[in-house]
Design a protein around this motif. Structure first.
Motif, mmCIF file in Angstrom:
data_model
loop_
_atom_site.group_PDB
_atom_site.id
_atom_site.type_symbol
_atom_site.label_atom_id
_atom_site.label_comp_id
_atom_site.label_asym_id
_atom_site.label_seq_id
_atom_site.Cartn_x
_atom_site.Cartn_y
_atom_site.Cartn_z
ATOM 1 N N ALA A 25 -2.320 64.763 -11.749
ATOM 2 C CA ALA A 25 -3.366 65.655 -11.229
ATOM 3 C C ALA A 25 -2.892 66.334 -9.952
ATOM 4 N N ASP A 26 -3.444 67.489 -9.717
ATOM 5 C CA ASP A 26 -3.085 68.257 -8.529
ATOM 6 C C ASP A 26 -3.919 67.750 -7.357
ATOM 7 N N LYS A 27 -3.294 67.000 -6.488
ATOM 8 C CA LYS A 27 -4.034 66.410 -5.365
ATOM 9 C C LYS A 27 -4.437 67.464 -4.343
ATOM 10 N N ASP A 28 -3.679 68.541 -4.270
ATOM 11 C CA ASP A 28 -4.012 69.589 -3.295
ATOM 12 C C ASP A 28 -5.287 70.324 -3.674
ATOM 13 N N ALA A 29 -5.652 70.299 -4.983
ATOM 14 C CA ALA A 29 -6.895 70.948 -5.399
ATOM 15 C C ALA A 29 -8.083 70.158 -4.876
ATOM 16 N N LEU A 30 -7.957 68.841 -4.867
ATOM 17 C CA LEU A 30 -9.049 67.997 -4.397
ATOM 18 C C LEU A 30 -9.025 67.826 -2.880
ATOM 19 N N TYR A 31 -7.837 67.728 -2.319
ATOM 20 C CA TYR A 31 -7.676 67.500 -0.882
ATOM 21 C C TYR A 31 -6.690 68.527 -0.333
ATOM 22 N N PRO A 32 -7.127 69.775 -0.157
ATOM 23 C CA PRO A 32 -6.168 70.805 0.311
ATOM 24 C C PRO A 32 -5.700 70.523 1.736
ATOM 25 N N LYS A 33 -4.427 70.844 1.956
ATOM 26 C CA LYS A 33 -3.840 70.644 3.288
ATOM 27 C C LYS A 33 -4.323 71.745 4.223
ATOM 28 N N GLY A 34 -4.514 71.403 5.465
ATOM 29 C CA GLY A 34 -4.881 72.379 6.470
ATOM 30 C C GLY A 34 -6.377 72.618 6.578
ATOM 31 N N LYS A 35 -7.156 72.169 5.605
ATOM 32 C CA LYS A 35 -8.602 72.349 5.665
ATOM 33 C C LYS A 35 -9.241 70.976 5.867
ATOM 34 N N PRO A 36 -10.249 70.924 6.702
ATOM 35 C CA PRO A 36 -10.917 69.629 6.855
ATOM 36 C C PRO A 36 -11.691 69.308 5.573
ATOM 37 N N PRO A 37 -11.699 68.040 5.172
ATOM 38 C CA PRO A 37 -12.448 67.682 3.966
ATOM 39 C C PRO A 37 -13.935 67.941 4.166
ATOM 40 N N LYS A 38 -14.612 68.232 3.048
ATOM 41 C CA LYS A 38 -16.029 68.571 3.130
ATOM 42 C C LYS A 38 -16.853 67.372 3.576
ATOM 43 N N VAL A 39 -16.558 66.220 3.068
ATOM 44 C CA VAL A 39 -17.307 65.012 3.420
ATOM 45 C C VAL A 39 -16.308 63.982 3.910
ATOM 46 N N GLN A 40 -16.522 63.501 5.075
ATOM 47 C CA GLN A 40 -15.644 62.469 5.615
ATOM 48 C C GLN A 40 -15.936 61.143 4.894
ATOM 49 N N CYS A 41 -14.925 60.374 4.676
ATOM 50 C CA CYS A 41 -15.052 59.102 3.969
ATOM 51 C C CYS A 41 -15.975 58.150 4.729
ATOM 52 N N ILE A 42 -15.803 58.060 6.028
ATOM 53 C CA ILE A 42 -16.609 57.139 6.834
ATOM 54 C C ILE A 42 -18.065 57.559 6.803
ATOM 55 N N GLU A 43 -18.307 58.864 6.848
ATOM 56 C CA GLU A 43 -19.687 59.335 6.805
ATOM 57 C C GLU A 43 -20.351 58.991 5.471
ATOM 58 N N SER A 44 -19.618 59.166 4.363
ATOM 59 C CA SER A 44 -20.198 58.860 3.052
ATOM 60 C C SER A 44 -20.458 57.362 2.906
ATOM 61 N N MET A 45 -19.579 56.541 3.450
ATOM 62 C CA MET A 45 -19.804 55.093 3.396
ATOM 63 C C MET A 45 -21.013 54.701 4.240
ATOM 64 N N LEU A 46 -21.191 55.362 5.382
ATOM 65 C CA LEU A 46 -22.340 55.086 6.232
ATOM 66 C C LEU A 46 -23.645 55.460 5.533
#
Length: 193
Positions: A25-46
């Motif tokens: 799978a193309d990881k850059d499609a899901l997690y593009p470099k240079g752009k901040p992710p839409k949802v932070q992992c810690i925030e979603s876990m919280l």
């Protein structure tokens, strides 16, 4: 090898790990470099933690289960069950106490191994296919027993009658000595005369 820096080694390991996780799978499609992710992992876990706590709030049994989770994890650990079990000396004592039984089982197993050729022969392998025929034969046997029971009763009755007659007469009947009472003899004589 001395030319590679620890940072290059770490980058290589991360790349290998990403290839294992994402595969083709193309990881850059899901997690593009240079752009901040839409949802932070810690925030979603919280957010998930808050939803779980809201669902559990006011339920005493669930909160007690959550409080006992560390103990449950410890009890489920295989190492803990090994510690709880018998000591090495106790295990050895149990084995020594069952030594005769273990030797008998070992000799029986050896006997089975010796007869393995017989047990794996075509005759034994064909037993499941013959179960239908065995069922038919057992049904025929049961029917024959039912039919023979009245005849068996008659034979027993006949033999007891012969035995009773033997006690009253000195003359054999059908090769069997039958003794009739004197009144019966008089009746037979009167019938002939």
């Amino acid at each position: 090898m001395a030319d590679t820096s620890p940072l290059d080694v770490l980058e290589k390991r991360i790349t290998d790990l990403e290839s294992l996780v994402f595969g083709n799978a193309d990881k850059d499609a899901l997690y593009p470099k240079g752009k901040p992710p839409k949802v932070q992992c810690i925030e979603s876990m919280l957010v998930l933690q808050n939803k779980i706590m809201a669902a559990v709030a006011g339920k005493k049994k669930l909160t007690s289960v959550y409080q006992n989770l560390p103990a449950l994890r410890r009890y489920m650990d295989p190492a803990y069950t090994d510690e709880m079990g018998l000591s090495e000396e106790a295990k050895a004592e149990v084995i020594f106490a069952e030594e005769d039984y273990l030797r008998r089982v070992a000799s029986q197993l050896q006997t089975v191994k010796e007869h393995d050729e017989s047990l794996s022969s075509e005759h034994v392998k064909s037993v499941p296919t013959l179960s239908g025929k065995l069922q038919e034969l057992s049904q025929i046997h049961i029917q024959q027993q039912r039919l023979s029971n009245p005849a068996k009763g008659r034979v027993i009755c006949y033999m007891s009658a012969i035995a009773q007659m033997n006690t009253h007469t000195a003359a054999p009947v059908f090769g069997v000595r039958v003794v009739l009472p004197s009144a019966a003899l008089r009746q037979i004589g009167a019938a002939k005369g």
